[in-house]
Design a protein around this motif. Structure first.
Motif, short mmCIF file in Angstrom:
data_model
loop_
_atom_site.label_atom_id
_atom_site.label_comp_id
_atom_site.label_asym_id
_atom_site.label_seq_id
_atom_site.Cartn_x
_atom_site.Cartn_y
_atom_site.Cartn_z
N TRP A 157 0.82 -1.21 0.00
CA TRP A 157 0.00 0.00 0.00
C TRP A 157 0.85 1.26 0.00
O TRP A 157 0.55 2.23 -0.71
N THR A 158 1.95 1.28 0.74
CA THR A 158 2.78 2.49 0.81
C THR A 158 3.31 2.88 -0.56
O THR A 158 3.20 4.03 -0.99
N ALA A 159 3.89 1.91 -1.29
CA ALA A 159 4.45 2.19 -2.61
C ALA A 159 3.34 2.49 -3.62
O ALA A 159 3.49 3.35 -4.49
N TYR A 160 2.23 1.79 -3.50
CA TYR A 160 1.09 2.03 -4.41
C TYR A 160 0.55 3.44 -4.20
O TYR A 160 0.32 4.18 -5.18
N ARG A 161 0.39 3.84 -2.96
CA ARG A 161 -0.10 5.19 -2.64
C ARG A 161 0.86 6.24 -3.17
O ARG A 161 0.43 7.27 -3.73
N ALA A 162 2.16 6.00 -3.01
CA ALA A 162 3.15 6.96 -3.50
C ALA A 162 3.06 7.09 -5.02
O ALA A 162 3.17 8.20 -5.58
N GLY A 163 2.87 5.96 -5.72
CA GLY A 163 2.73 6.02 -7.17
C GLY A 163 1.49 6.77 -7.60
O GLY A 163 1.52 7.55 -8.57
N LEU A 164 0.39 6.57 -6.90
CA LEU A 164 -0.84 7.30 -7.21
C LEU A 164 -0.63 8.80 -7.07
O LEU A 164 -1.03 9.59 -7.94
N THR A 165 0.00 9.20 -5.99
CA THR A 165 0.26 10.62 -5.75
C THR A 165 1.19 11.19 -6.81
O THR A 165 0.94 12.25 -7.39
N GLU A 166 2.27 10.46 -7.10
CA GLU A 166 3.23 10.91 -8.12
C GLU A 166 2.58 11.01 -9.49
O GLU A 166 2.91 11.89 -10.28
N GLY A 167 1.64 10.11 -9.76
CA GLY A 167 0.97 10.13 -11.05
C GLY A 167 -0.16 11.14 -11.14
O GLY A 167 -0.82 11.24 -12.18
N GLY A 168 -0.43 11.86 -10.05
CA GLY A 168 -1.46 12.88 -10.05
C GLY A 168 -2.88 12.34 -9.92
O GLY A 168 -3.85 13.00 -10.31
N HIS A 169 -3.00 11.14 -9.34
CA HIS A 169 -4.32 10.52 -9.20
C HIS A 169 -4.89 10.76 -7.81
O HIS A 169 -4.15 10.75 -6.82
N ASP A 170 -6.18 10.97 -7.73
CA ASP A 170 -6.87 11.08 -6.46
C ASP A 170 -6.77 9.74 -5.72
O ASP A 170 -7.04 8.69 -6.29
N LEU A 171 -6.40 9.79 -4.45
CA LEU A 171 -6.28 8.55 -3.68
C LEU A 171 -7.61 7.82 -3.54
O LEU A 171 -7.63 6.64 -3.18
N ALA A 172 -8.70 8.49 -3.85
CA ALA A 172 -10.01 7.84 -3.79
C ALA A 172 -10.13 6.72 -4.83
O ALA A 172 -11.00 5.86 -4.70
N VAL A 173 -9.27 6.73 -5.87
CA VAL A 173 -9.36 5.68 -6.89
C VAL A 173 -8.59 4.43 -6.47
O VAL A 173 -8.66 3.40 -7.16
N ALA A 174 -7.88 4.47 -5.36
CA ALA A 174 -7.06 3.33 -4.93
C ALA A 174 -7.91 2.09 -4.70
O ALA A 174 -8.91 2.12 -3.99
N ARG A 175 -7.50 0.98 -5.32
CA ARG A 175 -8.16 -0.31 -5.13
C ARG A 175 -7.10 -1.40 -5.13
O ARG A 175 -6.23 -1.42 -6.00
N MET A 176 -7.19 -2.27 -4.14
CA MET A 176 -6.32 -3.43 -4.08
C MET A 176 -7.17 -4.68 -3.89
O MET A 176 -8.28 -4.61 -3.37
N GLY A 177 -6.65 -5.80 -4.31
CA GLY A 177 -7.33 -7.07 -4.13
C GLY A 177 -6.43 -8.16 -4.68
O GLY A 177 -5.38 -7.88 -5.25
N GLY A 178 -6.84 -9.41 -4.52
CA GLY A 178 -6.02 -10.47 -5.09
C GLY A 178 -6.18 -11.79 -4.38
O GLY A 178 -7.02 -11.97 -3.49
N GLY A 179 -5.32 -12.72 -4.79
CA GLY A 179 -5.43 -14.09 -4.31
C GLY A 179 -4.75 -14.32 -2.98
O GLY A 179 -3.71 -13.75 -2.69
N VAL A 180 -5.38 -15.15 -2.17
CA VAL A 180 -4.81 -15.63 -0.91
C VAL A 180 -4.68 -17.14 -1.01
O VAL A 180 -5.65 -17.83 -1.37
N GLN A 181 -3.49 -17.65 -0.73
CA GLN A 181 -3.26 -19.09 -0.77
C GLN A 181 -3.78 -19.69 0.53
O GLN A 181 -3.13 -19.58 1.57
N ALA A 182 -4.95 -20.29 0.48
CA ALA A 182 -5.55 -20.80 1.71
C ALA A 182 -6.61 -21.84 1.38
O ALA A 182 -7.23 -21.81 0.31
N TRP A 183 -6.80 -22.75 2.34
CA TRP A 183 -7.88 -23.73 2.27
C TRP A 183 -8.68 -23.62 3.56
O TRP A 183 -8.11 -23.61 4.65
N VAL A 184 -10.00 -23.53 3.42
CA VAL A 184 -10.88 -23.32 4.56
C VAL A 184 -11.68 -24.60 4.82
O VAL A 184 -12.23 -25.19 3.89
#
Length: 322
Positions: free
Chosen positions: A186-213
């Motif tokens: 998140w820290t590096a992603y947020r820094a890239g968003l700011t550097e790229g001139g994007h509103d932090l409100a557009v930030a979205r993360m998600g992805g795979g978790v290696q797990a069995w329930v």
């Protein structure tokens, strides 16, 4: 709120009973069942020349799933961008989005296997830059004057499957969603968003978790462990194809269950819905993670094990994190 999804790669190894055709039909049934049980998404991956029939065309399979479902979102995690023409991807993704009435999440990444690049006659040089360019080009192709017919979504979300701080920053510079659920990015992603001139409100993360329930870890570990071992070993073995490096020694699945999530092959959590929910909270806390997906099937499991996992993830884990 974090939505929970399921991830399928359609492996058909020799130890699995049943034809490849039945596996594909059954996986579509599981997509329907996941939707019926309330899961938020289903995701499909891409690899080529795996010895167990790994899914090669995730957008094609997503189109089939789109025709069988009505609500659940459909994702690619990931489509190997440098192997494909941007126009081809733009048109295929638009078609899936139209069939699904605007439910596609297009996850793309660089890939890493030499045999796959050789199969497609593609170069693996500058693959990160070319993947970044794919994001820009897709946005152009889906805008007015681009490919027809246009997708329902304006535009289709293009997630970047990058790991580590450099990749997170690259996604941020593009203002693209980042396909990792690890809060450490998140820290590096947020820094890239700011550097790229994007509103932090557009930030979205998600992805795979290696797990069995599972509802009963003690009962199920002897059943599930061999499939976890097969899947992790398969990834590690195929990673060195074409490199001249020796195949890694088989891993003990028991050594993976308590490890931190440093990278997708460093861990594989196993536990009750409450235990896995707590692990996911720790992994995502403080980051703008809105979707997480787990394997629906691991390493060519029999149908009854897959169906039970789809049920437990959708009805027991999902409500704990939603």
């Amino acid at each position: 709120m974090t939505e929970i999804g399921l991830y399928f790669d359609l492996r058909n190894p020799p130890h699995r009973t049943g034809s490849a055709a039945r596996l594909h039909a059954f996986t579509l049934e599981m997509c329907e069942e996941a939707e019926r049980l309330g899961a938020g998404s289903v995701w499909f991956s891409e690899h080529h020349l795996f010895d167990d029939g790994y899914l090669t065309q995730p957008l094609t399979f997503a189109a089939a799933a789109a025709a069988r479902t009505r609500r659940i979102r459909l994702g690619t995690a990931i489509l190997i961008a440098p192997l494909h023409s941007p126009v081809e991807v733009a048109e295929q993704a638009a078609l899936v989005d139209l069939i699904s009435d605007g439910r596609l999440d297009l996850g793309i990444g660089t890939g890493y296997r030499k045999p796959e690049y050789e199969l497609y006659g593609a170069s693996d040089r500058q693959r990160y830059g070319r993947t970044d360019d794919m994001v820009r080009r897709l946005r152009e192709l889906w805008s007015k004057g681009g490919v027809t017919p246009a997708p329902v979504q304006d535009p289709i979300p293009v997630w970047l499957g990058y790991h580590g701080p450099q990749g997170a920053r690259r996604a941020g510079l593009l203002g693209a969603p980042l396909l990792t659920p690890n809060r450490e990015s998140w820290t590096a992603y947020r820094a890239g968003l700011t550097e790229g001139g994007h509103d932090l409100a557009v930030a979205r993360m998600g992805g795979g978790v290696q797990a069995w329930v599972t509802e009963d870890p003690e009962r199920d570990w002897p059943l599930v462990a061999p499939y976890i071992g097969y899947q992790v070993d398969s990834y590690r073995r195929h990673m060195v194809d074409g490199t001249g490096e020796p195949a890694p020694k088989p891993i003990d699945p028991a050594r993976l269950v308590d490890r931190d999530a440093r990278n997708p092959l460093s861990y594989f959590w196993f536990g009750t819905p409450d235990a896995i929910a707590e692990r996911i909270r720790g992994l995502t806390e403080g980051a703008p993670v809105d979707t997480v997906y787990l394997w629906g099937s691991v390493g060519g499991m029999p149908e009854e094990m897959v169906a039970e996992h789809v049920r437990v993830v959708s009805t027991r884990l999902a409500p704990l994190l939603r």
